[in-house]
Design an enzyme around this catalytic site. Structure first.
Site, PDB file in Angstrom:
ATOM      1  N   LYS A   1      36.972  46.702  42.237  1.00  0.00           N
ATOM      2  CA  LYS A   1      36.309  47.879  42.053  1.00  0.00           C
ATOM      3  C   LYS A   1      36.196  48.695  43.211  1.00  0.00           C
ATOM      4  O   LYS A   1      36.387  50.014  42.979  1.00  0.00           O
ATOM      5  CB  LYS A   1      34.824  47.472  41.281  1.00  0.00           C
ATOM      6  CG  LYS A   1      35.009  46.769  40.126  1.00  0.00           C
ATOM      7  CD  LYS A   1      33.581  46.400  39.567  1.00  0.00           C
ATOM      8  CE  LYS A   1      33.906  45.439  38.494  1.00  0.00           C
ATOM      9  NZ  LYS A   1      32.434  44.903  37.825  1.00  0.00           N
TER      10      LYS A   1
ATOM     11  N   ASP B   1      35.813  40.042  42.397  1.00  0.00           N
ATOM     12  CA  ASP B   1      35.739  41.228  41.282  1.00  0.00           C
ATOM     13  C   ASP B   1      35.195  42.523  41.960  1.00  0.00           C
ATOM     14  O   ASP B   1      35.728  43.583  41.623  1.00  0.00           O
ATOM     15  CB  ASP B   1      34.910  40.477  40.191  1.00  0.00           C
ATOM     16  CG  ASP B   1      34.900  41.446  39.003  1.00  0.00           C
ATOM     17  OD1 ASP B   1      36.047  41.740  38.354  1.00  0.00           O
ATOM     18  OD2 ASP B   1      33.856  42.117  38.663  1.00  0.00           O
TER      19      ASP B   1
END
Ligand code: ADP
Ligand code: ASP
Ligand code: MG
Length: 816
Positions: free
Chosen positions: A683, A679
């Site tokens: 980003k 995750d």
């Protein structure tokens, strides 16, 4: 002397006629002598037109005739004392018999001439004026019914006759002189030619009748009583936010009404203007409201424009060819031809090369206009100096009007920006040389959206409405709607923004409402009235509702909505999303989203893809667009990992810290989804792309922090057991850090085009040394911020802050 005119809706029902009587009584008590002009009861002129058409086509018309009778008789029965009813019934009956004879004649001959049509239409006004005059007899001593065809004289252009002003003025004055002291009830709309045959002044022409009387009698005021609070900034049936204008000049009123503001008939302004008689437009159903005054000496207004009007049915005709270039008198020939044949040209544009002329006409006239042109320019067509004229239909005109436009630059910019942003294609443009009006031709299907968007653009103080289509009703979606509700008043007052949820969907159901769903009970409504969810259908509906200032909000974490982004942008709809999947998949897709949004002039905001509501994406964008260059980005962008390493110190065991993080709800159900860095990688990837690097997921190097045994564990429980078993491994790393006065941090980095995520030990001097809770942090080292980086730090996860970030993006849509 005052002239009061009551429109169709004002005399359309028992209640409204009572209201009319009250208004007349009040004006009468004020001491002025009065002339009252009345239209046919609402719908009657249309009904008569329909009956005439049916008769001419050999169809029955008796049902409509009966309806007409019963509407008028009903009023007599309810509003007249019984003893006075009979003579009125008799007079009305005579009218209806005459009307029936006429229609019968048309039926027999199967022929309806403009002359006969005018005569048929005249019965609407005759009946209503007769009715009202008889009603008035109950309250006023001397009342006279006046058939205006006896005093208004016109030429014989049936349907839209031209008034012989001199003769008419004389006739009106002498008639009024002979009937001094009497309260006159005059038929609107109708007149007669020299031969005494009945003519009409054009649809909506009762307003004009009032002005003709006002001018002849040097009235102090002409009052137009209708069913709205005066002339409004736009047609209130199209724009809910339209508001009424206190004052207008004659020119402004003329331009607005010419381009469709039906509330007053354009020619009305001419006699009033010449005699400087104020026209006051008032609401019969709200007589206390001041309404609109049209007058000579208007006070300065600070409104950029006065209003937006529109005509929803228009055709344009295009004429082009080399034969027109530099040919003096060509357009003269064209437009005199159309004028001679009584074809009204609504608007003209000519390219500066003179190679083509485009003009707009009523669709009913388009074919005829083309035929006439083909006859007139037969030689030019044969010599191929002209192309055959081309008609284009299904169009509408939108016009912005106001005398202030003359002094204010940028008006057309604002108009076209509003249209462009809403994906409305402009077919032709005309600006009157007076600069009192700019008109554009657009597709008829876009009209309502266009008028609303333009209204929002010009009357900003009266709130811009964002129409939001929300996908996802999970934590973030729900929180967003709650925040919208809590802040709706603040937004209206401070940002002049109104947010309406025009559509909502989760994976089960979807629901739409162009007026906006209730922010209180949307959940119940969705459950009870929602239809089965279907994303393609959702997008289709959003497009077909064609609302202005539209935003698609994707609050899901699913890959499915992403497949629709491109289609949404192409429909000129902005997207706001917290869903990272779109921007972190293939670079090509990311690029396509950006390019498509830019091409269609809409926004694509995804601040919450990185660090929830923290201003990270925006900061990076601002740095870059202000000419700075990013040298390095360092960041901790996972709240979970942040929490874990902020607490993994002293006596704490790695196992316990992860467990606590899970108990506090900071982790995914399987904490390895966070600890794997995937995750986080997404980003960093999005940041790298926004910083200008063409990068794919594989290009981000991820240092794994978990030993193989932990990764291999078959279940979450086994994973925790593995963590316990690897206690020594984690303690060892912790000790290494602590012995050198450092702390452990899992840091993402973008340095010179290389992206990585790795476990690092940082000392006191590092900006990431003191962190707490589940904070996110990002440090931008740039050409300008190279001694000390620019740091953004704060809570970077949770529904509340994420929804707030989506909210902020939403409010920024269309801000530039
Ligand atoms: P009347 O029967 O009183 O003559 P009309 O129907 O001719 O009334 O005109 C009033 C209607 O004009 C209003 O009900 C409204 O729907 C429409 N209208 C269109 N544009 C405007 C505008 N800019 N301001 C006010 N009314 C408008
Ligand atoms: N009754 C006529 C019409 O409907 C005139 C008017 O209402 O002003 O056009
Ligand atoms: Mg009218």
């Amino acid at each position: 002397m005052k002239v009061l005119k009551f429109g169709g809706t004002s005399v359309g029902s028992v209640q409204s006629i009572s209201a009319v009587m009250d208004i007349v009584k009040q004006e009468h008590q004020a001491g002025d002598s009065l002339v009252v002009v009345v239209s046919a009861m609402s719908g009657v002129t249309n009904l008569l037109t329909e009956m005439a058409g049916q008769a001419a086509a050999g169809q029955e018309f008796t049902a409509q005739l009966a309806e007409l009778e019963s509407r008028h008789f009903g009023v007599v029965k309810q509003l007249l004392e019984i003893s006075h009813q009979n003579p009125v019934f008799t007079r009305l009956k005579i009218y209806f018999n005459q009307l029936e004879d006429l229609l019968q004649g048309v039926y027999t001959l199967r022929e309806l001439t403009p002359k006969t049509r005018d005569l048929i239409l005249s019965f609407g006004e005759r009946c209503s004026a007769l009715l009202l005059s008889r009603m008035a007899l109950q309250y006023f001593p001397e009342v006279l019914y006046v058939d205006a065809s006896e005093v208004i004289k016109t030429d014989s252009s049936f349907g839209q006759a031209k008034v012989n002003t001199e003769l008419t003025d004389l006739l009106i004055r002498s008639f009024v002189d002979e009937n001094k002291g009497k309260l006159l009830f005059v038929t609107g709309f109708i007149a007669s030619n020299d031969a005494g045959q009945v003519t009409t002044l054009g649809r909506g022409g009762s307003d004009y009748t009032a002005a003709i009387f006002g001018s002849a009698l040097h009235a102090s005021e002409i009052q137009i009583w209708t069913d709205v609070n005066g002339m409004m900034t736009a047609d209130p049936r199209i724009v809910k936010k339209a508001f009424s204008l206190p004052e207008l000049t004659y020119t402004e009123a003329m331009e607005l009404s010419y381009f469709g503001a039906k509330v007053i008939y354009p020619p009305t302004m001419i006699p009033a203007f010449l005699k400087k008689i104020p026209i006051v437009i008032k609401n019969t159903f709200e007589p206390g409201f001041a309404g609109t005054v049209i007058r000579h000496d208007c006070q300065n207004s600070n409104l950029p424009i006065k209003g937006i009007s529109s005509i929803d049915k228009i055709s344009i005709i295009n004429l082009q060819g080399s034969g027109m270039v530099g040919k003096a008198g060509f357009s003269g020939r064209l437009f005199s031809l159309l004028a001679r044949e009584q074809i009204n040209v609504v608007l003209i544009t000519q390219s500066s090369s003179e190679h083509s002329i485009t003009f707009a006409v009523n669709p009913a006239d388009a074919e005829k206009a083309c035929q006439l042109m083909e006859q007139e320019f037969e030689l030019e067509l044969a010599a191929k100096k002209l192309d055959k004229p081309v008609i284009e239909g299904n169009l509408a005109v939108l016009a912005i009007v106001g005398e202030n436009m003359k002094q204010t630059p940028g008006m057309s910019g604002r108009l076209f920006h509003a249209l462009g942003r809403n994906g409305i294609n402009v077919r032709a443009i005309a600006q009157g040389s007076s600069e009192y009006n700019i008109s554009v031709i657009i597709s008829a299907t876009d009209l309502a959206k266009a008028v609303n968007a333009v209204h929002d653009a010009f009357f900003v103080q009266f709130n811009k409405t964002l129409h939001v289509f929300c996908l996802g009703t999970g934590n973030i979606g729900k929180t967003l709607i709650r925040q919208l509700k809590e802040h709706s008043e603040f937004l209206q007052h401070n940002n002049s923004i109104q947010v309406k949820i025009a559509g909502i969907s989760n994976t089960r159901q979807m629901l739409f409402n162009s007026d906006g769903l209730s922010l209180d009970s949307w959940q119940d409504e969705l459950e009870q009235h929602g239809q089965p969810a279907n994303l393609q259908e959702f997008v289709n509906r959003m497009k077909s509702m064609n609302l202005p200032n539209c935003v698609f909000v994707d609050n899901t974490a699913s890959p499915v909505p992403v497949t629709f982004y491109e289609e949404v942008f192409k429909a000129t709809i902005s997207i706001v999303t917290c869903n990272k999947i779109g921007n972190s998949a293939a670079y090509n897709q990311y690029k396509t989203f950006k390019d498509t949004a830019r091409k269609h002039g809409v926004d694509f905001f995804y601040e919450t893809n990185v660090g929830a509501g923290l201003p990270i994406i925006r900061t990076l964008k601002d740095l870059m667009s202000s000419g700075d260059r990013v040298q390095k980005i360092e960041a901790i962008l996972s709240g979970t990992i942040s929490f874990i390493f902020n607490n993994f110190k002293g006596d704490a065991s790695f196992h316990d810290v992860v467990k606590t993080a899970q108990e506090k709800g900071y982790t995914e159900p399987d904490p390895r989804d966070d600890l794997s860095g995937k995750d986080f990688m997404r980003k960093i990837l999005i940041l790298a792309r926004d910083a200008g690097y063409q990068m794919e997921a594989e290009d981000v190097e991820i240092e794994n922090i978990l030993p193989q045994a932990c990764l291999d564990a078959q279940s979450v429980d086994e994973f925790y057991a593995a963590l316990l078993a690897e206690e020594a491994y984690f303690n060892d790393i912790k000790q290494q850090a602590e012995s050198s006065g450092k702390v452990l941090r899992y840091i993402g980095k973008l340095d010179n085009g290389k992206a990585s995520i790795s476990l690092q030990m940082v000392d006191e001097s590092h900006p990431f040394f003191s962190m707490s809770g589940s904070d996110n942090i990002i440090a931008f080292t740039t050409d300008r911020y190279k001694e000390r980086p620019m740091v953004v730090k704060g809570p970077g996860a949770g529904a509340e802050v994420t929804a707030a970030g989506v909210f902020a993006d939403l409010i920024n849509v269309g801000a530039n």
